[in-house]
Scaffold this active site. Sequence first.
Site, PDB file in Angstrom:
ATOM      1  N   CYS A 122       0.824  -1.205   0.000  1.00  0.00           N
ATOM      2  CA  CYS A 122       0.000   0.000   0.000  1.00  0.00           C
ATOM      3  C   CYS A 122       0.867   1.268   0.000  1.00  0.00           C
ATOM      4  O   CYS A 122       1.991   1.252   0.496  1.00  0.00           O
ATOM      5  CB  CYS A 122      -0.882   0.030   1.232  1.00  0.00           C
ATOM      6  N   ARG A 172       4.783   0.232  -6.273  1.00  0.00           N
ATOM      7  CA  ARG A 172       4.808  -0.602  -5.073  1.00  0.00           C
ATOM      8  C   ARG A 172       3.848  -1.782  -5.178  1.00  0.00           C
ATOM      9  O   ARG A 172       3.937  -2.718  -4.406  1.00  0.00           O
ATOM     10  CB  ARG A 172       4.431   0.231  -3.839  1.00  0.00           C
ATOM     11  N   TRP A 194      -3.053  -2.600  -1.513  1.00  0.00           N
ATOM     12  CA  TRP A 194      -2.686  -3.967  -1.891  1.00  0.00           C
ATOM     13  C   TRP A 194      -3.423  -4.845  -0.895  1.00  0.00           C
ATOM     14  O   TRP A 194      -3.093  -4.838   0.297  1.00  0.00           O
ATOM     15  CB  TRP A 194      -1.179  -4.123  -1.787  1.00  0.00           C
ATOM     16  N   ASN A 212      -1.720   2.158   6.023  1.00  0.00           N
ATOM     17  CA  ASN A 212      -0.851   1.042   5.617  1.00  0.00           C
ATOM     18  C   ASN A 212      -0.558   0.222   6.866  1.00  0.00           C
ATOM     19  O   ASN A 212      -0.359   0.795   7.942  1.00  0.00           O
ATOM     20  CB  ASN A 212       0.500   1.546   5.094  1.00  0.00           C
ATOM     21  N   GLY A 213      -0.453  -1.099   6.702  1.00  0.00           N
ATOM     22  CA  GLY A 213      -0.144  -1.947   7.856  1.00  0.00           C
ATOM     23  C   GLY A 213      -1.328  -2.842   8.172  1.00  0.00           C
ATOM     24  O   GLY A 213      -2.270  -2.958   7.375  1.00  0.00           O
ATOM     25  N   GLU A 272      19.240 -16.214  -8.152  1.00  0.00           N
ATOM     26  CA  GLU A 272      18.745 -14.898  -8.550  1.00  0.00           C
ATOM     27  C   GLU A 272      18.242 -14.920 -10.002  1.00  0.00           C
ATOM     28  O   GLU A 272      17.193 -14.353 -10.318  1.00  0.00           O
ATOM     29  CB  GLU A 272      19.851 -13.841  -8.357  1.00  0.00           C
ATOM     30  N   LYS A 293      14.478 -13.941 -11.054  1.00  0.00           N
ATOM     31  CA  LYS A 293      14.186 -12.861 -12.006  1.00  0.00           C
ATOM     32  C   LYS A 293      13.243 -13.368 -13.085  1.00  0.00           C
ATOM     33  O   LYS A 293      12.287 -12.714 -13.453  1.00  0.00           O
ATOM     34  CB  LYS A 293      15.462 -12.346 -12.686  1.00  0.00           C
ATOM     35  N   GLU A 307       9.570 -14.274 -11.673  1.00  0.00           N
ATOM     36  CA  GLU A 307       8.707 -13.203 -11.177  1.00  0.00           C
ATOM     37  C   GLU A 307       8.188 -12.296 -12.285  1.00  0.00           C
ATOM     38  O   GLU A 307       7.066 -11.809 -12.193  1.00  0.00           O
ATOM     39  CB  GLU A 307       9.391 -12.378 -10.072  1.00  0.00           C
ATOM     40  N   HIS A 315      20.451 -36.143  -7.541  1.00  0.00           N
ATOM     41  CA  HIS A 315      19.753 -36.640  -6.357  1.00  0.00           C
ATOM     42  C   HIS A 315      18.241 -36.460  -6.448  1.00  0.00           C
ATOM     43  O   HIS A 315      17.563 -36.438  -5.432  1.00  0.00           O
ATOM     44  CB  HIS A 315      20.330 -35.975  -5.103  1.00  0.00           C
ATOM     45  N   LYS A 332       6.455  -4.029  -4.303  1.00  0.00           N
ATOM     46  CA  LYS A 332       7.874  -3.662  -4.241  1.00  0.00           C
ATOM     47  C   LYS A 332       8.420  -3.808  -2.821  1.00  0.00           C
ATOM     48  O   LYS A 332       9.554  -4.219  -2.633  1.00  0.00           O
ATOM     49  CB  LYS A 332       8.048  -2.228  -4.732  1.00  0.00           C
TER      50      LYS A 332
HETATM   51  C1  F6R Z   1      12.867  -9.671  -6.327  1.00  0.00           C
HETATM   52  C2  F6R Z   1      12.775  -8.708  -5.255  1.00  0.00           C
HETATM   53  C3  F6R Z   1      12.439  -9.210  -3.896  1.00  0.00           C
HETATM   54  C4  F6R Z   1      13.179  -8.395  -2.823  1.00  0.00           C
HETATM   55  C5  F6R Z   1      12.685  -8.816  -1.436  1.00  0.00           C
HETATM   56  C6  F6R Z   1      13.380  -8.058  -0.342  1.00  0.00           C
HETATM   57  O1  F6R Z   1      13.210  -9.079  -7.535  1.00  0.00           O
HETATM   58  O2  F6R Z   1      12.931  -7.537  -5.446  1.00  0.00           O
HETATM   59  O3  F6R Z   1      12.697 -10.567  -3.766  1.00  0.00           O
HETATM   60  O4  F6R Z   1      14.547  -8.602  -2.955  1.00  0.00           O
HETATM   61  O5  F6R Z   1      11.296  -8.598  -1.335  1.00  0.00           O
HETATM   62  O6  F6R Z   1      13.134  -6.692  -0.426  1.00  0.00           O
HETATM   63  P1  F6R Z   1      14.071  -5.647   0.283  1.00  0.00           P
HETATM   64  O7  F6R Z   1      15.407  -5.722  -0.364  1.00  0.00           O
HETATM   65  O8  F6R Z   1      13.397  -4.328   0.067  1.00  0.00           O
HETATM   66  O9  F6R Z   1      14.122  -6.038   1.729  1.00  0.00           O
END
Ligand code: F6R
Length: 612
Positions: free
Chosen positions: A2, A27, A76, A102-103, A484, A488, A491, A507, A607
């Site tokens: 949010c 976000r 959200w 928010n929260g 990673e 990427k 997602e 395995h 985000k």
């Molecule tokens: C993936 C991504 C997330 C963040 C994770 C942690 O592309 O961005 O996996 O890495 O949500 O977020 P932060 O770094 O803000 O704690």
Amino acid sequence: MCGIIGFAGKTEAVEVLLDGLERLEYRGYDSAGVAVVSTDGKLQVKKSKGRLSVLRTLLEAEEPMSGGIGIGHTRWATHGEPNDVNAHPHVGQEGKIAVVHNGIIENYLEIKNSLIRKGIRFSSDTDTEVIVQLLEYYYKKYSNLMDAVYAVLNRIKGAYAMGILCSDYPEQMLAARKDAPLLIGYGEEGNYIASDVTALLSHTRTVTYMEDDEVAVITAGKVEIYDSDRTLLEKEKHAIEWDVTAAEKGGYAHFMLKEIMEQPEAVRKTISPRIVDGKIVLEELKGTGDFIRNVSRIYIVACGSAYHVGMVGKYTLEKLLHIPVEACLASEFRYSEPLLGESTLVIVISQSGETLDSLAALREAKRRGSKVLSIVNVMGSSIARESDYVLYTWAGPEIAVATTKAYTTQMVLLIMLGVYLARELEQIGQEEYDAIVEGLLRLPEQIKQVLNELDNYQKIASRYFNHNSVFYIGRNLDYALGLEGSLKLKEISYIHSESYAAGELKHGTISLIEPGTLVVALATYAPLVEKSLSNIVEVKSRGAEVIALTTDKTVNTISSQTSEMFVIPEVQAILQPVLGVIPLQLFAYYIALNRGCDIDKPRNLAKSVTVE
Ligand code: F6R
């Protein structure tokens, strides 16, 4: 997740709110709304499910909202499905007070039931509505808005950042926070509240961070912040270095592509101020020599991509420091029994600095007597403020949900920290140290070189975007990197993908390899390239199609098995993942582009994850 924006000014609030909400879109949200109070005390609210464009259309269809004081929200969904009624702002049944929040209010059901028993009617399924109904209830009782706000804050449990409007106070908005970020911006046209600094950059770069349990009263000309005892506070103002263009697309099709292309500069900004006369200087750790010499164990704690940086750090720091280093998922760490204590250093990595699980892990570590060093991108964020030591990545604002430049800058900073500690602990020879420092300084140019191969990444992606399952395999640092690469891809392109330590395939997972399965084989970690080659042969002989990531030194070895390759310059082993991640980011980007995905705002994702 949010987003909140609020404005108390001399101009019409609604455009400021919509502009702020647009900047918060990244976000992740599923509904949006605004509330404005006019000078004669008319509270106007518009909200709707869906993108901001839906809200804009709704606003255009009706009489314009008038008034200089307003609050806006992107939601959200957590409590209650995304729909018009559950969207914020919420208004009490008397129609006097509006709230954005928010929260999560943990005891909302208990409060809701008690208010229902008093005859108050609820219209939404949200926890937030409890705040506004309770506010109106106390406002009726005390006839004073501040009294009502403090009464509510004493009653609710959980996390909140909130903006409040009341039609009886048409010249002010109120704000309160606990365990959810909220800042106040000071501008020429008026004053602002926002959950995220990017919403304010086009208006002001002078801000104050609200702390837990503080309440702010904001008018066009004045900001007053009170603590939980209602004592007026003198708060420090901070200048934000990010500028507004850093949070705009600047001609790129997507923020993600822009942020990938910004990596040479972001890495340079993170590294070069910290190298002075050939030495890594971490001013932030000045005077910590005694503590560092006592450290016997390190935990690196983070979520998602930041955790993948932690995995790189596990291999790198353990090798450099010769002490146990464990990378932990923050959501697991906080509920396990980590060996914390005075000689344990906990490194928390977070782009946003607001990830709830990482913050909770930090608090648990501190509660149990460990020192916390954080690697954070957002200045003044909760994790930064609560850590004993903070190293900032100078990546600038990261808007695309999928992290790229924050990931690379976190990684270089963690490597720098490892080398710095190795020197403090006398675990690294001068020659090796000098070579790494030189290597660090060369990285920005080498990243540029890797970025020059866009055509190749694009071409390979256009051949494979129709696959519906992809495996990433690698050993040691390549394994950490594969995690990673795989994240990427999944997602942003929604392709199912797994990452495996190449030696683990036999395995179990190898049973999934069949003719046509796509395997991205990472073979950049020089000491284990031969072994990685054997794993490539293994999957190829079962019919897999292989794309290899390798270096200019090992390309000839790997090319005997596949012609589909991403080739990067070979650098020192511990720096190699910094270059290695770039083709993986671009491969994921171009695959998602070919599949027509919403690259910057992938479905279901936010985000900054500020709920558990
Ligand atoms: C993936 C991504 C997330 C963040 C994770 C942690 O592309 O961005 O996996 O890495 O949500 O977020 P932060 O770094 O803000 O704690």
